[in-house]
Motif scaffolding. Structure first.
Motif, PDB file in Angstrom:
ATOM      1  N   ARG A   4      20.185  19.427  47.152  1.00 39.47           N
ATOM      2  CA  ARG A   4      19.636  19.217  45.807  1.00 39.47           C
ATOM      3  C   ARG A   4      20.753  18.861  44.819  1.00 39.47           C
ATOM      4  NH1 ARG A   4      14.909  21.032  43.134  1.00 39.47           N
ATOM      5  NH2 ARG A   4      14.919  20.062  41.077  1.00 39.47           N
ATOM      6  N   LEU A  27      19.389  25.553  38.570  1.00 43.66           N
ATOM      7  CA  LEU A  27      18.562  26.050  39.669  1.00 43.66           C
ATOM      8  C   LEU A  27      19.276  25.878  41.012  1.00 43.66           C
ATOM      9  CD1 LEU A  27      15.746  27.057  40.648  1.00 43.66           C
ATOM     10  CD2 LEU A  27      15.093  24.656  40.845  1.00 43.66           C
ATOM     11  N   LEU A  39      11.186  26.968  44.998  1.00 42.96           N
ATOM     12  CA  LEU A  39      11.638  26.403  43.727  1.00 42.96           C
ATOM     13  C   LEU A  39      12.465  25.135  43.936  1.00 42.96           C
ATOM     14  CD1 LEU A  39      12.616  29.642  41.763  1.00 42.96           C
ATOM     15  CD2 LEU A  39      10.593  28.228  41.463  1.00 42.96           C
ATOM     16  N   HIS A  84       9.885  22.248  44.950  1.00 38.80           N
ATOM     17  CA  HIS A  84       8.789  21.830  44.074  1.00 38.80           C
ATOM     18  C   HIS A  84       9.177  21.722  42.610  1.00 38.80           C
ATOM     19  CE1 HIS A  84       5.838  22.086  47.291  1.00 38.80           C
ATOM     20  NE2 HIS A  84       6.353  23.250  47.631  1.00 38.80           N
ATOM     21  N   SER A  85      10.372  22.118  42.209  1.00 38.11           N
ATOM     22  CA  SER A  85      10.762  21.963  40.811  1.00 38.11           C
ATOM     23  C   SER A  85      11.108  20.511  40.540  1.00 38.11           C
ATOM     24  CB  SER A  85      11.975  22.855  40.492  1.00 38.11           C
ATOM     25  OG  SER A  85      11.634  24.220  40.648  1.00 38.11           O
ATOM     26  N   SER A  91      22.588  21.175  38.571  1.00 38.01           N
ATOM     27  CA  SER A  91      21.527  21.852  37.821  1.00 38.01           C
ATOM     28  C   SER A  91      21.694  23.353  38.007  1.00 38.01           C
ATOM     29  CB  SER A  91      20.140  21.404  38.292  1.00 38.01           C
ATOM     30  OG  SER A  91      19.900  21.822  39.621  1.00 38.01           O
TER      31      SER A  91
END
Length: 220
Positions: free
Chosen positions: A56, A65, A114, A117-118, A63
């Protein structure tokens, strides 16, 4: 023509490090009471979360997250490596270790969900540019004058015909009162020689005006 496979030192080092980390996580999970296939599932879960967070970061940019779950997986993997180096008695692991190993599946499921799907933040280059506002005309042309429209006189509504006044309700006069009024009127005409008027009749009978009018109408 088949490509020749050449050994890569970095790839070999990654395989060795991953195997050692995998074994340490398995030993820690087994010491915390997770036996059988469950002990083998823990290192897979930790490594998959670590890879998902790193992917990610590489694909969507930094990010909070992705960095958060990358650090969580890294601490879990690094902690297992340190714990199996003799700092903990794996024959009698502390309660905190058992609690952390038991709660890891729920934590890993939340992190994976998370990350999957974020929505990823849009880079600045993908934003739709807003067109600038048009510059004002330095020499605006005067608008042609228009004559004002003539004012329209309001139409007057036709007058409605006046309604006929409602007839006064009939007053019921008792027959005995009418007979007594005849006698009074006859006596008045005998004495004065003129028919009795309504006011005199009302005064002689002691009745209200509307009743006197009704009696006079019957005597006429």
């Amino acid at each position: 023509m088949a490509r020749s496979i050449r050994p890569d030192a970095v790839l070999v080092q990654a395989v060795i490090a991953g195997a050692l980390s995998f074994a340490h996580l398995h030993d820690l999970a087994a010491a915390a009471g997770q036996s059988g296939w469950k002990a083998w599932a823990y290192p897979i879960s930790v490594d998959l979360l670590l890879v998902a967070a790193w992917r990610r970061l590489r694909s969507d940019g930094p990010s909070r997250l992705a960095w958060c779950w990358f650090l969580v997986a890294l601490v879990a993997s690094l902690g297992a490596n340190i714990a199996t180096a003799g700092f903990l008695d794996l024959a009698d692991p502390p309660a905190l270790l058992r609690l952390g190993v038991a709660g890891w599946p729920a934590l890993a499921f939340l992190g994976g969900t998370l990350l999957a799907h974020s929505p990823a933040p849009h880079p600045a280059g993908d934003r739709v540019p807003v067109p600038p506002a048009p510059a004002p005309d330095p020499d605006p042309q005067p608008e042609p004058e228009t004559e004002p429209a003539p004012a329209l006189e309001p139409e007057t509504a036709p007058a409605l015909p006046a309604a006929d006044p409602a007839p006064a309700p009939a007053v019921a006069v008792p027959a005995a009162l009418v007979d007594h009024a005849r006698k009074v009127a006859a006596d008045h005409e005998t004495r004065t020689g003129q028919p009795i008027d309504t006011d005199t009749l009302r005064a002689r009978l002691g009745v209200p005006p509307h009743l006197a009018d009704a009696i006079a109408a019957q005597l006429a």
